[in-house]
Design a protein around this motif. Structure first.
Motif, PDB file in Angstrom:
ATOM      1  N   ARG A 153      40.904  97.134  -8.160  1.00 35.91           N
ATOM      2  CA  ARG A 153      39.633  97.667  -8.671  1.00 35.91           C
ATOM      3  C   ARG A 153      39.745  97.618 -10.194  1.00 35.91           C
ATOM      4  NH1 ARG A 153      37.603 103.703  -8.864  1.00 35.91           N
ATOM      5  NH2 ARG A 153      35.353 103.377  -8.825  1.00 35.91           N
ATOM      6  N   LEU A 154      38.888  96.822 -10.791  1.00 34.77           N
ATOM      7  CA  LEU A 154      38.903  96.658 -12.242  1.00 34.77           C
ATOM      8  C   LEU A 154      37.708  97.370 -12.854  1.00 34.77           C
ATOM      9  CD1 LEU A 154      39.501  92.781 -12.505  1.00 34.77           C
ATOM     10  CD2 LEU A 154      41.233  94.600 -12.313  1.00 34.77           C
ATOM     11  N   TYR A 155      37.925  97.989 -14.003  1.00 32.50           N
ATOM     12  CA  TYR A 155      36.799  98.470 -14.786  1.00 32.50           C
ATOM     13  C   TYR A 155      36.617  97.478 -15.918  1.00 32.50           C
ATOM     14  CZ  TYR A 155      33.417 101.177 -17.297  1.00 32.50           C
ATOM     15  OH  TYR A 155      32.250 101.554 -17.910  1.00 32.50           O
ATOM     16  N   VAL A 156      35.427  96.896 -16.018  1.00 29.38           N
ATOM     17  CA  VAL A 156      35.151  95.881 -17.040  1.00 29.38           C
ATOM     18  C   VAL A 156      34.035  96.358 -17.969  1.00 29.38           C
ATOM     19  CG1 VAL A 156      35.900  93.976 -15.545  1.00 29.38           C
ATOM     20  CG2 VAL A 156      33.488  94.607 -15.590  1.00 29.38           C
ATOM     21  N   GLU A 157      34.108  95.888 -19.205  1.00 24.59           N
ATOM     22  CA  GLU A 157      33.049  96.157 -20.183  1.00 24.59           C
ATOM     23  C   GLU A 157      32.597  94.839 -20.770  1.00 24.59           C
ATOM     24  OE1 GLU A 157      34.518  98.912 -23.113  1.00 24.59           O
ATOM     25  OE2 GLU A 157      34.544 100.574 -21.687  1.00 24.59           O
ATOM     26  N   ASP A 158      31.292  94.590 -20.665  1.00 24.51           N
ATOM     27  CA  ASP A 158      30.694  93.373 -21.205  1.00 24.51           C
ATOM     28  C   ASP A 158      31.430  92.111 -20.752  1.00 24.51           C
ATOM     29  OD1 ASP A 158      28.724  94.854 -22.442  1.00 24.51           O
ATOM     30  OD2 ASP A 158      29.754  94.926 -24.369  1.00 24.51           O
ATOM     31  N   PHE A 159      31.693  92.047 -19.451  1.00 22.37           N
ATOM     32  CA  PHE A 159      32.364  90.886 -18.856  1.00 22.37           C
ATOM     33  C   PHE A 159      31.348  89.746 -18.769  1.00 22.37           C
ATOM     34  CE2 PHE A 159      34.172  88.307 -15.502  1.00 22.37           C
ATOM     35  CZ  PHE A 159      35.530  88.376 -15.757  1.00 22.37           C
ATOM     36  N   PRO A 160      31.604  88.615 -19.465  1.00 20.55           N
ATOM     37  CA  PRO A 160      30.596  87.553 -19.565  1.00 20.55           C
ATOM     38  C   PRO A 160      30.585  86.590 -18.374  1.00 20.55           C
ATOM     39  CG  PRO A 160      32.500  86.986 -20.885  1.00 20.55           C
ATOM     40  CD  PRO A 160      32.780  88.343 -20.295  1.00 20.55           C
ATOM     41  N   VAL A 161      29.401  86.426 -17.786  1.00 19.69           N
ATOM     42  CA  VAL A 161      29.204  85.496 -16.676  1.00 19.69           C
ATOM     43  C   VAL A 161      27.832  84.844 -16.810  1.00 19.69           C
ATOM     44  CG1 VAL A 161      30.723  86.707 -15.042  1.00 19.69           C
ATOM     45  CG2 VAL A 161      28.303  87.332 -15.176  1.00 19.69           C
ATOM     46  N   VAL A 162      27.597  83.824 -15.997  1.00 23.11           N
ATOM     47  CA  VAL A 162      26.289  83.181 -15.900  1.00 23.11           C
ATOM     48  C   VAL A 162      25.858  83.257 -14.440  1.00 23.11           C
ATOM     49  CG1 VAL A 162      25.059  80.975 -16.093  1.00 23.11           C
ATOM     50  CG2 VAL A 162      26.749  81.614 -17.819  1.00 23.11           C
ATOM     51  N   VAL A 163      24.598  83.551 -14.199  1.00 21.12           N
ATOM     52  CA  VAL A 163      24.091  83.539 -12.825  1.00 21.12           C
ATOM     53  C   VAL A 163      24.045  82.078 -12.386  1.00 21.12           C
ATOM     54  CG1 VAL A 163      22.189  84.078 -11.266  1.00 21.12           C
ATOM     55  CG2 VAL A 163      22.729  85.625 -13.171  1.00 21.12           C
ATOM     56  N   ALA A 164      24.885  81.737 -11.423  1.00 17.52           N
ATOM     57  CA  ALA A 164      24.926  80.361 -10.927  1.00 17.52           C
ATOM     58  C   ALA A 164      23.967  80.162  -9.762  1.00 17.52           C
ATOM     59  CB  ALA A 164      26.348  79.991 -10.515  1.00 17.52           C
ATOM     60  N   ASN A 165      23.899  81.144  -8.863  1.00 20.85           N
ATOM     61  CA  ASN A 165      23.000  81.089  -7.714  1.00 20.85           C
ATOM     62  C   ASN A 165      22.319  82.438  -7.568  1.00 20.85           C
ATOM     63  OD1 ASN A 165      25.670  79.382  -6.496  1.00 20.85           O
ATOM     64  ND2 ASN A 165      23.686  78.362  -6.464  1.00 20.85           N
ATOM     65  N   ASP A 166      21.001  82.398  -7.400  1.00 19.45           N
ATOM     66  CA  ASP A 166      20.235  83.634  -7.271  1.00 19.45           C
ATOM     67  C   ASP A 166      19.614  83.744  -5.883  1.00 19.45           C
ATOM     68  OD1 ASP A 166      17.848  82.068  -7.249  1.00 19.45           O
ATOM     69  OD2 ASP A 166      17.704  82.177  -9.428  1.00 19.45           O
ATOM     70  N   ILE A 167      18.854  84.810  -5.674  1.00 21.51           N
ATOM     71  CA  ILE A 167      18.245  85.049  -4.354  1.00 21.51           C
ATOM     72  C   ILE A 167      17.034  84.164  -4.094  1.00 21.51           C
ATOM     73  CG2 ILE A 167      19.070  87.426  -4.259  1.00 21.51           C
ATOM     74  CD1 ILE A 167      16.204  88.351  -4.911  1.00 21.51           C
ATOM     75  N   TYR A 168      16.626  83.416  -5.104  1.00 25.37           N
ATOM     76  CA  TYR A 168      15.453  82.553  -4.986  1.00 25.37           C
ATOM     77  C   TYR A 168      15.822  81.095  -4.724  1.00 25.37           C
ATOM     78  CZ  TYR A 168      13.784  86.766  -7.199  1.00 25.37           C
ATOM     79  OH  TYR A 168      13.539  88.079  -7.487  1.00 25.37           O
ATOM     80  N   GLY A 169      17.101  80.816  -4.567  1.00 26.91           N
ATOM     81  CA  GLY A 169      17.546  79.443  -4.335  1.00 26.91           C
ATOM     82  C   GLY A 169      17.899  78.705  -5.608  1.00 26.91           C
ATOM     83  N   GLY A 170      17.805  79.380  -6.745  1.00 30.85           N
ATOM     84  CA  GLY A 170      18.176  78.747  -8.012  1.00 30.85           C
ATOM     85  C   GLY A 170      19.654  78.395  -8.037  1.00 30.85           C
ATOM     86  N   ASP A 171      19.975  77.245  -8.619  1.00 27.92           N
ATOM     87  CA  ASP A 171      21.352  76.759  -8.671  1.00 27.92           C
ATOM     88  C   ASP A 171      21.583  76.111 -10.033  1.00 27.92           C
ATOM     89  OD1 ASP A 171      23.709  75.169  -8.513  1.00 27.92           O
ATOM     90  OD2 ASP A 171      23.476  74.969  -6.350  1.00 27.92           O
ATOM     91  N   VAL A 172      22.335  76.771 -10.878  1.00 29.48           N
ATOM     92  CA  VAL A 172      22.565  76.277 -12.229  1.00 29.48           C
ATOM     93  C   VAL A 172      23.290  74.927 -12.227  1.00 29.48           C
ATOM     94  CG1 VAL A 172      24.771  77.440 -12.739  1.00 29.48           C
ATOM     95  CG2 VAL A 172      23.124  77.075 -14.557  1.00 29.48           C
ATOM     96  N   PHE A 173      24.109  74.677 -11.228  1.00 27.36           N
ATOM     97  CA  PHE A 173      24.840  73.405 -11.169  1.00 27.36           C
ATOM     98  C   PHE A 173      23.898  72.248 -10.831  1.00 27.36           C
ATOM     99  CE2 PHE A 173      28.031  76.694 -10.190  1.00 27.36           C
ATOM    100  CZ  PHE A 173      28.895  76.452 -11.240  1.00 27.36           C
ATOM    101  N   GLU A 174      23.017  72.457  -9.848  1.00 35.29           N
ATOM    102  CA  GLU A 174      22.050  71.415  -9.494  1.00 35.29           C
ATOM    103  C   GLU A 174      21.078  71.161 -10.640  1.00 35.29           C
ATOM    104  OE1 GLU A 174      19.963  72.107  -5.836  1.00 35.29           O
ATOM    105  OE2 GLU A 174      21.826  72.219  -4.676  1.00 35.29           O
ATOM    106  N   GLU A 175      20.607  72.226 -11.267  1.00 34.41           N
ATOM    107  CA  GLU A 175      19.676  72.078 -12.382  1.00 34.41           C
ATOM    108  C   GLU A 175      20.323  71.321 -13.539  1.00 34.41           C
ATOM    109  OE1 GLU A 175      18.331  76.120 -13.096  1.00 34.41           O
ATOM    110  OE2 GLU A 175      17.698  76.272 -11.004  1.00 34.41           O
ATOM    111  N   GLY A 176      21.585  71.601 -13.793  1.00 38.73           N
ATOM    112  CA  GLY A 176      22.306  70.895 -14.850  1.00 38.73           C
ATOM    113  C   GLY A 176      22.455  69.413 -14.554  1.00 38.73           C
ATOM    114  N   ARG A 177      22.760  69.090 -13.297  1.00 38.89           N
ATOM    115  CA  ARG A 177      22.884  67.679 -12.907  1.00 38.89           C
ATOM    116  C   ARG A 177      21.558  66.944 -13.071  1.00 38.89           C
ATOM    117  NH1 ARG A 177      26.774  69.614  -9.146  1.00 38.89           N
ATOM    118  NH2 ARG A 177      25.251  70.055  -7.545  1.00 38.89           N
TER     119      ARG A 177
END
Length: 185
Positions: A153-177
């Motif tokens: 169990r980690l406590y994180v502060e301002d841990f940086p990420v990108v939403v790759a896949n959302d609940i709407y079917g969005g896909d950052v990898f496909e969009e990038g390609r």
């Protein structure tokens, strides 16, 4: 612009996240890799409770190295996510709302994210030491015998990420390609 979110994730936060969003996470997240996932899912299949309440939680696909003296945690970079794909559905059924890893997810997992209303975040590989600086505490909670793959169990502060896949079917990898395919070289 970066979105700041806290854990545990609520429905409204999950609904607000779109593929490509830059996000800073603050709160508790849990670590688990292949061996821990296998053990958790086997326990769930036997009717046992997982080692922590999954509702609203985020699992980070990481096996951090042991900390050096004075450190909270050692190097803590993401591992390849697709290896966990076969374990995702039982965890989503119990309320898991987010996963952090590296690389794309299978079409099946992308459908499960829509069905169970969860998100997949991508963390940048190769910056494990920098990511570790966002981790403020680390507590072993299960499967100590797995060593670096134990659940923490980690406590994180301002841990940086990108939403790759959302609940709407969005896909950052496909969009990038698709964007790259339109570039004349």
């Amino acid at each position: 612009m970066e979105k700041r979110i806290t854990t545990p994730l609520t429905e409204s936060v999950v609904e607000s996240l779109k593929a490509g969003d830059k996000v800073l996470i603050t709160g508790y997240i849990y670590t688990a890799r292949d061996a821990a996932h296998k053990r958790m899912v086997e326990a769930i299949e036997r009717g046992e409770a997982p080692p922590f309440d999954l509702r609203g939680q985020i699992i980070y696909y990481v096996g951090p190295t042991p900390p050096k003296p004075g450190q909270v945690i050692g190097s803590a970079g993401p591992t390849t996510s697709i290896r966990m794909d076969k374990y995702v559905e039982p965890l989503l059924k119990l309320g898991l709302k987010g996963m952090i890893g590296k690389g794309y997810r299978s079409p099946h997992v992308k459908e499960l994210l829509k069905q169970y209303r969860a998100v997949y975040f991508a963390a940048v590989g190769g910056v494990a030491t920098l990511l570790a600086k966002c981790i403020k505490s680390s507590e072993l909670i299960a499967y100590e015998d797995l060593g670096t793959e134990a659940i923490r169990r980690l406590y994180v502060e301002d841990f940086p990420v990108v939403v790759a896949n959302d609940i709407y079917g969005g896909d950052v990898f496909e969009e990038g390609r698709k964007k790259f395919a339109k570039i004349d070289i």
